[in-house]
Design an enzyme around this catalytic site. Structure first.
Site, PDB file in Angstrom:
ATOM      1  N   ASP A   1      58.125  39.093  58.764  1.00  0.00           N
ATOM      2  CA  ASP A   1      59.358  38.783  59.502  1.00  0.00           C
ATOM      3  C   ASP A   1      60.178  37.824  58.657  1.00  0.00           C
ATOM      4  OD1 ASP A   1      61.371  38.357  61.538  1.00  0.00           O
ATOM      5  OD2 ASP A   1      59.911  39.119  62.967  1.00  0.00           O
TER       6      ASP A   1
ATOM      7  N   SER B   1      62.977  53.173  69.079  1.00  0.00           N
ATOM      8  CA  SER B   1      63.136  53.406  70.516  1.00  0.00           C
ATOM      9  C   SER B   1      64.063  54.584  70.759  1.00  0.00           C
ATOM     10  CB  SER B   1      63.720  52.170  71.211  1.00  0.00           C
ATOM     11  OG  SER B   1      62.809  51.123  71.200  1.00  0.00           O
TER      12      SER B   1
ATOM     13  N   LYS C   1      67.795  48.468  60.866  1.00  0.00           N
ATOM     14  CA  LYS C   1      66.760  49.452  60.504  1.00  0.00           C
ATOM     15  C   LYS C   1      67.057  50.067  59.139  1.00  0.00           C
ATOM     16  CE  LYS C   1      65.033  51.009  65.044  1.00  0.00           C
ATOM     17  NZ  LYS C   1      63.753  50.308  64.947  1.00  0.00           N
TER      18      LYS C   1
ATOM     19  N   ASN D   1      62.287  57.552  76.164  1.00  0.00           N
ATOM     20  CA  ASN D   1      63.421  56.648  76.395  1.00  0.00           C
ATOM     21  C   ASN D   1      64.700  57.375  76.821  1.00  0.00           C
ATOM     22  OD1 ASN D   1      61.910  54.403  76.050  1.00  0.00           O
ATOM     23  ND2 ASN D   1      62.491  54.056  73.919  1.00  0.00           N
TER      24      ASN D   1
ATOM     25  N   ASN E   1      54.329  49.786  75.459  1.00  0.00           N
ATOM     26  CA  ASN E   1      54.175  48.333  75.612  1.00  0.00           C
ATOM     27  C   ASN E   1      53.365  48.042  76.879  1.00  0.00           C
ATOM     28  OD1 ASN E   1      54.477  45.575  75.760  1.00  0.00           O
ATOM     29  ND2 ASN E   1      56.652  45.617  76.264  1.00  0.00           N
TER      30      ASN E   1
ATOM     31  N   HIS F   1      56.361  56.281  68.710  1.00  0.00           N
ATOM     32  CA  HIS F   1      56.822  55.412  69.781  1.00  0.00           C
ATOM     33  C   HIS F   1      55.598  54.873  70.514  1.00  0.00           C
ATOM     34  CE1 HIS F   1      59.334  55.035  73.719  1.00  0.00           C
ATOM     35  NE2 HIS F   1      59.120  53.882  73.153  1.00  0.00           N
TER      36      HIS F   1
ATOM     37  N   VAL G   1      61.450  46.661  63.867  1.00  0.00           N
ATOM     38  CA  VAL G   1      62.537  45.688  63.982  1.00  0.00           C
ATOM     39  C   VAL G   1      63.441  46.079  65.148  1.00  0.00           C
ATOM     40  CG1 VAL G   1      62.412  45.179  61.504  1.00  0.00           C
ATOM     41  CG2 VAL G   1      64.068  46.872  62.313  1.00  0.00           C
ATOM     42  N   VAL G   2      64.496  45.294  65.345  1.00  0.00           N
ATOM     43  CA  VAL G   2      65.370  45.520  66.503  1.00  0.00           C
ATOM     44  C   VAL G   2      66.045  46.886  66.423  1.00  0.00           C
ATOM     45  CG1 VAL G   2      65.837  43.092  66.981  1.00  0.00           C
ATOM     46  CG2 VAL G   2      67.244  44.312  65.305  1.00  0.00           C
ATOM     47  N   GLU G   3      66.487  47.365  67.583  1.00  0.00           N
ATOM     48  CA  GLU G   3      67.079  48.705  67.667  1.00  0.00           C
ATOM     49  C   GLU G   3      68.576  48.648  67.337  1.00  0.00           C
ATOM     50  OE1 GLU G   3      64.948  50.948  67.890  1.00  0.00           O
ATOM     51  OE2 GLU G   3      66.015  52.801  68.352  1.00  0.00           O
TER      52      GLU G   3
END
Lengths: 86, 295
Positions: free
Chosen positions: B41, B124, B102, B195, B148, B145, B95-97
């Site tokens: 990170d 996602s 990305k 999703n 969680n 995917h 990492v974040v969407e």
């Protein structure tokens, strides 16, 4: 001491789950502890009572009731207090 | 639980990029199955928090009998240097969407690792074909995917892009076997199956709360009691992270034009207020603290 920890844990569970369990009530079977809440419970016990729960102590029977958790906490605190250099 | 021989775990060297909710979940799943993990990170503070989170999640997994009994845990290494993924057999992007983030990470990872290294995006909603254009070898890339929490839910959704190679599909099958996961493979599309269904449902559930039709507890209670949803959409939102959900909904909305995917005002307000869900201690529900709520 036993009674104090049991009272504290009962109050914590009542606040967090909305259920006030009896000391020997099976918390998993009665749905008071969900699989997701179990993580919060581990963190709470470690932070609140300054113990580390590891190895075979991470077993459902030690978390199955307020009484079982209280007994585990007190055993771990006693073990820690009796350790080397203390 | 069916055990997987420890030797199978040792052939994998996993790198996970992104130490947020899903990155730590995937790290716990791998470590608990005996795989060594390098977690990347951007700053040391995030990695310090991630180490604590991973320690607690490993305990959570053990308490719920979700790990192979008696299997030694893998070794965790944390780093802020993306070049440390070079020796991995698999790199998982978590990492974040946000497409630009990305794109940057995947491009750098693919330029760092050897050809044939399995590249997984825990995407996602961003389609795999879109990401394949950002990497050096699109045939090495596949979407997985993970749910969680990844260490409690065995089923994963595998997304095969049009460029994904047969060798990559074989490699991802082996990895998921070592992690004792079950997989269902789907074709590429924004949000895939899970999703594309779940995110509009959560958005609509939040709209019902926003419009005063019912409280979050009532919406979730009805979905749980009447439709058998185990967690309820809004508690699920708190677990995913409302900030991440808003990002994902925007990805879906931009790519599908579906108005049901435009994040509702209540979700946007919660993000502005910093009420991102269990990881911040408050979302649709209150949690005692971010530490206790984080999962």
């Amino acid at each position: 001491m036993t009674e104090t920890v049991e009272k504290e844990l009962t109050a914590y569970l009542a606040e967090r789950t909305g259920c006030e369990p009896a000391a020997d009530q099976d918390l998993f079977a009665s749905g008071v502890i969900s699989s997701m809440f179990a993580l919060q419970l581990v963190v709470h016990l470690e932070d609140e009572y300054d113990v580390e729960i590891i190895g075979p102590d991470l077993a459902r029977e030690n978390f199955s009731s307020v009484r079982a958790m209280s007994a585990m906490v007190q055993r771990l605190r006693a073990d820690g207090a009796g350790g080397p250099g203390v | 639980m069916t055990d997987i021989p420890t030797e199978q775990a040792t052939v994998h060297r996993l790198a996970v990029v992104g130490a947020g909710v899903m990155g730590t979940n995937i790290a716990v799943l791998a470590l608990g199955h005996g795989l060594d993990v390098t977690l990347v990170d951007v700053d040391d503070e995030t990695l310090t928090a991630a180490r604590r989170t991973i320690r607690h999640k490993l305990k959570h997994a053990q308490l719920l009998d979700a790990l192979p009994a008696g299997r030694p845990h893998g070794a965790l290494t944390t780093t802020t240097s993306l070049s440390d993924v070079a020796g991995a057999t698999t790199v998982i992007e978590a990492v974040v969407e946000i497409a630009e983030v990305k794109r940057k990470v995947l491009a750098e990872v693919s330029a760092t690792v050897a050809p044939g290294t399995l590249l997984i995006s825990n995407t996602s909603c961003v389609p795999v074909d879109e990401m394949a254009a950002w990497v050096v070898r699109g045939e090495d890339l596949v979407g997985v995917h993970f749910m969680n929490p990844s260490y409690l839910i065995r089923m994963v959704e595998v997304i095969r892009g049009s460029a994904t190679g047969d060798a990559t599909m074989t490699a991802v099958g082996r990895l998921l076997g070592a992690l004792n996961r079950e997989a269902l493979v789907v074709n590429d599309a924004p949000g895939f199956v899970i999703n594309r269904l779940l995110h509009p449902l959560i958005n609509r559930a939040a709209m019902l709360v926003q419009d005063g039709v019912a409280s979050a507890e009532t919406v979730d209670g009805l979905l749980e009691g009447c439709l058998g949803h185990t967690t309820g959409p809004l508690r699920t939102a708190d677990l995913i992270g409302i900030d991440n959900l808003v990002d994902s909904l925007r990805v879906l909305h931009e790519r599908t034009g579906d108005p049901e995917c435009e994040p509702c005002d209540l979700m946007l307000q919660k993000v502005r207020d910093g009420h991102h869900g269990s990881k911040t201690g408050r979302g649709f529900y209150d949690y005692q603290s971010a530490t206790e709520g984080r999962i």
